[in-house]
Design a protein around this motif. Sequence first.
Motif, PDB file in Angstrom:
ATOM      1  N   GLY A 119      -3.033   8.854  -9.751  1.00 14.11           N
ATOM      2  CA  GLY A 119      -3.285   9.844  -8.704  1.00 14.11           C
ATOM      3  C   GLY A 119      -4.392  10.795  -9.104  1.00 14.11           C
ATOM      4  N   ASP A 120      -4.089  12.079  -9.132  1.00 19.17           N
ATOM      5  CA  ASP A 120      -5.066  13.090  -9.520  1.00 19.17           C
ATOM      6  C   ASP A 120      -4.968  13.462 -10.995  1.00 19.17           C
TER       7      ASP A 120
ATOM      8  N   VAL B  51       0.648   8.045 -17.708  1.00 20.45           N
ATOM      9  CA  VAL B  51       1.029   9.166 -16.852  1.00 20.45           C
ATOM     10  C   VAL B  51       2.237   8.744 -16.051  1.00 20.45           C
ATOM     11  N   ALA B  52       3.334   9.483 -16.192  1.00 19.27           N
ATOM     12  CA  ALA B  52       4.564   9.173 -15.469  1.00 19.27           C
ATOM     13  C   ALA B  52       4.456   9.671 -14.034  1.00 19.27           C
ATOM     14  N   ALA B  53       5.301   9.120 -13.161  1.00 24.33           N
ATOM     15  CA  ALA B  53       5.305   9.526 -11.761  1.00 24.33           C
ATOM     16  C   ALA B  53       5.600  11.012 -11.644  1.00 24.33           C
ATOM     17  N   GLU B  54       5.032  11.636 -10.631  1.00 20.60           N
ATOM     18  CA  GLU B  54       5.204  13.068 -10.437  1.00 20.60           C
ATOM     19  C   GLU B  54       6.648  13.411 -10.085  1.00 20.60           C
TER      20      GLU B  54
ATOM     21  N   ARG C  75      -9.971   1.884 -16.284  1.00 20.96           N
ATOM     22  CA  ARG C  75      -9.022   2.167 -15.218  1.00 20.96           C
ATOM     23  C   ARG C  75      -9.778   2.183 -13.888  1.00 20.96           C
ATOM     24  N   LEU C  76      -9.080   1.816 -12.798  1.00 18.76           N
ATOM     25  CA  LEU C  76      -9.680   1.738 -11.472  1.00 18.76           C
ATOM     26  C   LEU C  76      -9.072   2.763 -10.537  1.00 18.76           C
ATOM     27  N   SER C  77      -9.867   3.199  -9.564  1.00 21.94           N
ATOM     28  CA  SER C  77      -9.330   4.019  -8.487  1.00 21.94           C
ATOM     29  C   SER C  77      -8.512   3.142  -7.555  1.00 21.94           C
ATOM     30  N   GLU C  78      -7.710   3.769  -6.708  1.00 27.13           N
ATOM     31  CA  GLU C  78      -6.820   3.030  -5.820  1.00 27.13           C
ATOM     32  C   GLU C  78      -7.593   2.095  -4.897  1.00 27.13           C
ATOM     33  N   SER C  79      -8.755   2.530  -4.450  1.00 27.04           N
ATOM     34  CA  SER C  79      -9.577   1.715  -3.560  1.00 27.04           C
ATOM     35  C   SER C  79     -10.481   0.756  -4.316  1.00 27.04           C
TER      36      SER C  79
ATOM     37  N   VAL D 169      -9.911   9.948  -3.441  1.00 27.10           N
ATOM     38  CA  VAL D 169      -9.868   8.858  -4.415  1.00 27.10           C
ATOM     39  C   VAL D 169      -8.761   9.129  -5.418  1.00 27.10           C
ATOM     40  N   ARG D 170      -7.908   8.135  -5.642  1.00 27.02           N
ATOM     41  CA  ARG D 170      -6.799   8.240  -6.580  1.00 27.02           C
ATOM     42  C   ARG D 170      -6.775   6.999  -7.459  1.00 27.02           C
ATOM     43  N   ALA D 171      -6.073   7.110  -8.567  1.00 28.71           N
ATOM     44  CA  ALA D 171      -5.978   5.978  -9.480  1.00 28.71           C
ATOM     45  C   ALA D 171      -5.175   4.856  -8.856  1.00 28.71           C
ATOM     46  N   SER D 172      -5.472   3.624  -9.283  1.00 31.56           N
ATOM     47  CA  SER D 172      -4.743   2.473  -8.778  1.00 31.56           C
ATOM     48  C   SER D 172      -3.382   2.379  -9.446  1.00 31.56           C
ATOM     49  N   ALA D 173      -2.463   1.678  -8.802  1.00 33.60           N
ATOM     50  CA  ALA D 173      -1.130   1.458  -9.348  1.00 33.60           C
ATOM     51  C   ALA D 173      -0.615   0.130  -8.808  1.00 33.60           C
ATOM     52  N   PRO D 174       0.279  -0.558  -9.541  1.00 34.63           N
ATOM     53  CA  PRO D 174       0.818  -1.829  -9.049  1.00 34.63           C
ATOM     54  C   PRO D 174       1.513  -1.645  -7.706  1.00 34.63           C
ATOM     55  N   THR D 175       1.340  -2.594  -6.809  1.00 35.44           N
ATOM     56  CA  THR D 175       2.004  -2.509  -5.517  1.00 35.44           C
ATOM     57  C   THR D 175       3.495  -2.766  -5.684  1.00 35.44           C
ATOM     58  N   ALA D 176       4.286  -2.240  -4.753  1.00 31.92           N
ATOM     59  CA  ALA D 176       5.735  -2.425  -4.809  1.00 31.92           C
ATOM     60  C   ALA D 176       6.102  -3.906  -4.730  1.00 31.92           C
ATOM     61  N   ALA D 177       5.343  -4.648  -3.892  1.00 32.97           N
ATOM     62  CA  ALA D 177       5.631  -6.077  -3.740  1.00 32.97           C
ATOM     63  C   ALA D 177       5.387  -6.825  -5.045  1.00 32.97           C
ATOM     64  N   LEU D 178       4.282  -6.493  -5.746  1.00 36.81           N
ATOM     65  CA  LEU D 178       3.982  -7.155  -7.008  1.00 36.81           C
ATOM     66  C   LEU D 178       5.038  -6.812  -8.050  1.00 36.81           C
ATOM     67  N   ALA D 179       5.425  -5.543  -8.135  1.00 37.06           N
ATOM     68  CA  ALA D 179       6.443  -5.142  -9.099  1.00 37.06           C
ATOM     69  C   ALA D 179       7.761  -5.859  -8.830  1.00 37.06           C
ATOM     70  N   ALA D 180       8.121  -6.007  -7.556  1.00 41.35           N
ATOM     71  CA  ALA D 180       9.378  -6.675  -7.207  1.00 41.35           C
ATOM     72  C   ALA D 180       9.359  -8.135  -7.628  1.00 41.35           C
TER      73      ALA D 180
END
Length: 304
Positions: free
Chosen positions: A221-222, A260-263, A175-179, A51-62
């Motif tokens: 993520g984690d 949290v910034a990208a790893e 906040r939501l998990s990725e799933s 289980v990981r945190a949710s994030a905007p999809t690439a398509a939505l961001a575009a």
Amino acid sequence: MPRLGLGPDKGAAFGHEFADAYLAQVGETLGILNLADGAADGAPFALPRGVRASAPTAALAARWLAGPLDAAGALVDLSDRPLLCMDVSTDGHTAVIGGADHGLKEVGLRDARVRRELFSRTDGHREWVSCVRVLPDGRVLSGGVGAKLCLWDAGARSARCADLVGHGGSISAIRLSESAELALSASYDKTLRAWHLSRAGAPAATLRAHNAPVLELAWRGDALASGDRAGQLVRWDVATGRALSAPISAHRGHLTALDVAAEPAGGAPLVVSGGHDGAVRLWDARASAGAGAGLSLIHISEPT
């Protein structure tokens, strides 16, 4: 506790004064009720494997970066009270907006029309709606000053919700998990709580470490971090739900922004915090990895 409201002619400074007065009353009331340290403990915290945190999809961001569908824009009049929170569905077609009128509106972004109102005589919030998240299946999770979360059914005409009860103070962030099987909420009762959304919002756990109302929550993520009204920052182990160190004094005054910034390649994620002191601070977890790890301050941007 008196009900506080804002009229359409009141400015932002007036709103902040009202919010501070209200929250002072909340803290006093929680102390009287002996809830200042949170409600009863939940079960031991353990995220399901993967289980990981949710994030905007690439398509939505575009699509957002491509610009508006209509350059002229569209004005949607939703309320005569301040709007306090918003989230957009993962497909980018719908926005849900909540505010000081105690309700939420679901708005179609293609036609700028209100599709449904999430409020009724029997369901919903009775105070300000402070945070909201739209689930991929169309359900909506909202939190407010009234200390409960509402899990709203999906459907064009549905205005029914299940109350998720457990916090002893106002809800400040979700906040939501990725799933979207799990949600985390932060509260003025100084705790975080986890909820099983795949089980109709059943409580999962309570996370405790803060000594002041929790204002901000960031999860990627984690990596999980939270910040509070005393300016303190806590980093959590998502596998156990335990704080990785004692709260860190991050800001003078309230901690009011957190992400949290990208790893970085081969490293741990970076945490970015902002506060009432006008400073933005960048925290690195790589230098203190391992058991009992906290956060190492690596950059400060101070106001001039």
